[in-house]
Scaffold this motif. Sequence first.
Motif, mmCIF file in Angstrom:
data_model
loop_
_atom_site.group_PDB
_atom_site.id
_atom_site.type_symbol
_atom_site.label_atom_id
_atom_site.label_comp_id
_atom_site.label_asym_id
_atom_site.label_seq_id
_atom_site.Cartn_x
_atom_site.Cartn_y
_atom_site.Cartn_z
ATOM 1 N N GLU A 156 5.456 4.965 43.509
ATOM 2 C CA GLU A 156 6.702 5.072 42.043
ATOM 3 C C GLU A 156 6.829 6.683 42.605
ATOM 4 O O GLU A 156 8.452 6.608 42.141
ATOM 5 C CB GLU A 156 5.338 5.502 41.208
ATOM 6 N N ARG A 157 6.451 6.830 43.371
ATOM 7 C CA ARG A 157 7.071 8.240 43.277
ATOM 8 C C ARG A 157 8.421 8.429 45.022
ATOM 9 O O ARG A 157 9.087 9.008 45.090
ATOM 10 C CB ARG A 157 6.729 9.611 44.179
ATOM 11 N N ALA A 158 7.317 7.187 46.059
ATOM 12 C CA ALA A 158 8.078 6.976 46.766
ATOM 13 C C ALA A 158 10.017 6.125 45.909
ATOM 14 O O ALA A 158 10.867 6.566 46.711
ATOM 15 C CB ALA A 158 7.879 6.234 48.186
ATOM 16 N N PHE A 159 9.803 5.469 45.013
ATOM 17 C CA PHE A 159 10.342 5.133 44.284
ATOM 18 C C PHE A 159 12.038 5.357 44.292
ATOM 19 O O PHE A 159 13.050 5.493 44.343
ATOM 20 C CB PHE A 159 10.209 3.682 43.901
ATOM 21 N N LEU A 160 11.303 6.996 43.588
ATOM 22 C CA LEU A 160 12.466 7.995 42.636
ATOM 23 C C LEU A 160 12.880 8.412 43.820
ATOM 24 O O LEU A 160 13.753 8.577 43.197
ATOM 25 C CB LEU A 160 11.179 8.101 41.900
ATOM 26 N N ALA A 161 12.119 8.960 44.852
ATOM 27 C CA ALA A 161 12.729 9.725 46.104
ATOM 28 C C ALA A 161 13.813 8.954 46.647
ATOM 29 O O ALA A 161 14.643 9.366 46.974
ATOM 30 C CB ALA A 161 11.816 9.683 46.469
ATOM 31 N N ALA A 162 13.666 7.804 46.727
ATOM 32 C CA ALA A 162 15.384 6.586 46.972
ATOM 33 C C ALA A 162 16.135 6.622 46.064
ATOM 34 O O ALA A 162 16.843 6.934 46.725
ATOM 35 C CB ALA A 162 14.157 5.219 47.716
ATOM 36 N N PRO A 170 8.799 17.036 40.256
ATOM 37 C CA PRO A 170 9.481 16.614 41.225
ATOM 38 C C PRO A 170 8.948 15.388 42.745
ATOM 39 O O PRO A 170 8.636 16.181 42.825
ATOM 40 C CB PRO A 170 10.181 18.090 42.097
ATOM 41 N N THR A 171 10.177 15.180 43.049
ATOM 42 C CA THR A 171 9.388 14.188 44.195
ATOM 43 C C THR A 171 9.323 14.740 45.396
ATOM 44 O O THR A 171 8.655 14.697 46.298
ATOM 45 C CB THR A 171 10.396 13.361 44.972
#
Length: 309
Positions: free
Chosen positions: A233-239, A88-89
């Motif tokens: 990539e994880r920041a993209f997912l979190a956004a 999870p982010t």
Amino acid sequence: MQTDVLKIGTRGSALALAQASETRARLMAAHGMAEEAFEIVVISTSGDRIQDRPLSEAGGKGLFTKELEEALFDGRIDIAVHSSKDMPTVLPDGLELSVFLEREDVRDAFIGRASAKLADLPQGAVVGSSSLRRQALIRRLRPDIKVVTFRGNVQTRLRKLENGEVEGTLLAHAGLKRLALGHVITELLPVELFPPAPGQGAICVESRIGDDRVKAVLDPIGHLATAQALACERAFLAALDGSCRTPIAGHAVVEGERLAFRGMILTPDGREVHEIEAEGPVADAARLGADAGARVRDKAGPGFFDGWS
């Protein structure tokens, strides 16, 4: 360096054990220590036990991490080894992803029974996958194909394929390589056509924040370029508030001091697709990913996630 045995927590699947063993081997090499200095501790997770329905209905990605994180908190293990794409982010307070091992191939592999290539499957063929991203990408490329949910570990899915339950399935190339099962692959899907999940191909290690002993042990095995790519990539997912309910692809590539990112969001039927690209200094990796997420969300419009998220 202390001589206390470092306890490595992992799920019990063959792939999870291979990833824990790879982490142990890298630690042994980095510190010139014997295997006995590291103990692999197997912990059963909810995600492994729930096999009768999609993860999106059962509770999402956290089902593969909850019990391992509980073991970190109560001291039964010192570190937990995960597939980065399962994480999870947002992590529980007090825990962090301390290092990422050097990333493997990010591509998805097709294993076909009726045909060697996804594009060559017969009209109306049945393909099994547990990933909403893979399901949506299959439907985007071949709307005629019937996609069914396919849970279970790698060996279980290959057995179902062999038994004729489906004409084909998709698995991460990285996982098949780690299990020495590359020979079963009939086609490697290009990232341009079939972009990976954020974090795909990378092993990450989770630990307690402020545990200096563990940090000193882990630091030498961390791979900087992989960490930078995954920060994006994880920041993209979190956004995008990404979870198992949202078909999202994202892939960052680091070359020197520059980073290039491509992201994609799809509706589950694969009919509506929005893509985004970003490029900039690796020092801005997380910001680039977050901005790309915000931009693709705006591009898709406020109703895009309605009714299926």
